[in-house]
Scaffold this motif. Structure first.
Motif, PDB file in Angstrom:
ATOM      1  N   VAL A   1     112.505  13.346  27.421  1.00 25.85           N
ATOM      2  CA  VAL A   1     112.343  13.895  26.072  1.00 25.85           C
ATOM      3  C   VAL A   1     113.623  14.611  25.646  1.00 25.85           C
ATOM      4  N   PHE A   2     114.195  15.399  26.553  1.00 27.94           N
ATOM      5  CA  PHE A   2     115.427  16.127  26.238  1.00 27.94           C
ATOM      6  C   PHE A   2     116.585  15.168  25.987  1.00 27.94           C
ATOM      7  N   ASP A   3     116.719  14.157  26.840  1.00 28.87           N
ATOM      8  CA  ASP A   3     117.811  13.187  26.666  1.00 28.87           C
ATOM      9  C   ASP A   3     117.706  12.464  25.323  1.00 28.87           C
ATOM     10  N   LEU A   4     116.489  12.069  24.939  1.00 31.54           N
ATOM     11  CA  LEU A   4     116.311  11.377  23.663  1.00 31.54           C
ATOM     12  C   LEU A   4     116.518  12.327  22.493  1.00 31.54           C
ATOM     13  N   ALA A   5     116.086  13.582  22.648  1.00 32.97           N
ATOM     14  CA  ALA A   5     116.287  14.561  21.579  1.00 32.97           C
ATOM     15  C   ALA A   5     117.766  14.802  21.323  1.00 32.97           C
TER      16      ALA A   5
ATOM     17  N   PRO B   1     122.782  16.507  19.138  1.00 36.73           N
ATOM     18  CA  PRO B   1     123.675  16.533  20.314  1.00 36.73           C
ATOM     19  C   PRO B   1     123.971  17.932  20.849  1.00 36.73           C
ATOM     20  N   GLY B   2     123.803  18.952  20.041  1.00 37.77           N
ATOM     21  CA  GLY B   2     124.142  20.301  20.480  1.00 37.77           C
ATOM     22  C   GLY B   2     123.042  21.036  21.210  1.00 37.77           C
TER      23      GLY B   2
END
Length: 325
Positions: free
Chosen positions: A247-251, A256-257
């Motif tokens: 979830v974090f990687d896709l978010a 990007p920040g």
């Protein structure tokens, strides 16, 4: 030396074939031997044989680790027996095989059903963060549910691909114990089984102010993950490849920040992290959002049988059902 010995001991325990008691006995014997060697070194009494024995043991463990490879062909548990397959995707329309649509009466009593579904990404309207607590307040399983204009929902969940009779172990997830799989499911399956069959405590939050393009980027990220795992198996890792890290990687594709944070590891606090990043419905305190996000009681009510997705969202800020009690 002690950290290395602990890692090798865990590898022995979780990867040694045969009965668990034998693996535990061998791991304990190794740890005692490694502890004795470390004590000899600390007291300055180690000779070349002690160092050689430790290095040899660690070298064998490292070789064993590199030789481990994930598989697509095991006797899988029924709920992860099929791999999600992207039949077709042209950037707008997607056809998915093996979307899970089980009917659960209990964890052991269910009707298994895998279906083909088609979705028009131009009809994406929402994304919800779903958190299911199964082991205290610090640990939650993280899912994302996408909503479409026609009222349908599709949930993505990165999970371990259990073998039949196997159960999840957070420690085992550090030692290549499990393959991982991406499950795409109807909400009446993957959310209801957690609230109704497993007795977990589930919360649902509407992710705020995502544009159509951002929703499609998130959805496409899951499609890419499905294709990757369909083409080649991969190991689940409790720290680096789990339900929260995806979830974090896709978010980060759309923001990007986004900063790293301890709450990405203590996944039970991911909702608080999302709140701090402005990702949840505005105008509410976090305490209010969390109280209204708890869908467990609604999922258990008889009325949920008629329109599960709409019913569980009653009163959830940011949804069409926000003002319904």
């Amino acid at each position: 030396m002690l950290l290395g010995a602990l890692w090798a001991g865990g590898l022995l325990f979780y990867q040694m074939p045969g009965p668990v008691w034998l693996a535990g006995l061998l791991a304990l014997a190794w740890l005692l031997a490694a502890g004795w060697m470390a004590l000899r070194v600390a007291r300055g009494r180690a000779d070349r044989r002690v160092g050689s024995a430790y290095v040899l043991g660690m070298a064998c463990a490292a070789l064993w680790w590199t030789a481990l490879s994930p598989s697509q062909d095991r006797v899988w548990a029924d709920d992860v027996a099929e791999r999600l397959h992207v039949v077709a995707f042209d950037g707008h329309h997607v056809v998915l095989d093996n979307v899970r649509d089980f009917t659960w009466r209990s964890e052991q009593d269910y009707d298994a059903r895998w279906v083909r579904r088609e979705y028009d990404l131009q009809q994406l309207r929402s994304a919800d963060l779903v958190m299911s607590y199964w082991m205290g307040p610090a640990i939650a399983h993280t899912l994302v549910s996408f909503g479409f204009a026609d009222g349908r929902q599709l949930v993505f969940s990165l999970e371990i691909r259990k073998e039949r009779g196997e159960s999840f172990s957070a420690l085992g997830g550090f030692f290549r114990k499990f393959e991982m799989t991406l499950v795409a499911s109807e909400e009446t399956d993957i959310i209801r089984t957690r609230t109704n069959a497993r007795g977990e405590d589930v919360y649902l939050y509407r992710l705020h102010a995502l544009s159509q393009a951002q929703l499609r980027t998130l959805f496409t990220g899951y499609i890419d993950q499905a294709r990757s795992l369909d083409a080649a198996p991969a190991f689940y890792n409790t720290l680096t490849s789990n339900c929260t890290t995806i979830v974090f990687d896709l978010a980060r594709h759309i923001a990007p920040g986004l900063p790293l944070d301890y709450r990405l590891l203590a996944s039970g606090y991911l909702d608080e992290y999302a709140f701090d990043q402005g990702a949840l419905a505005p105008g509410y305190s976090f305490a209010t959002l969390k109280a209204r996000a708890r869908i467990t009681a609604r999922a258990l009510q008889p009325q949920a049988q008629n329109d599960f997705s709409a019913w569980i969202r009653r009163g959830v800020p940011g949804t069409a059902q926000e003002d319904q009690p």
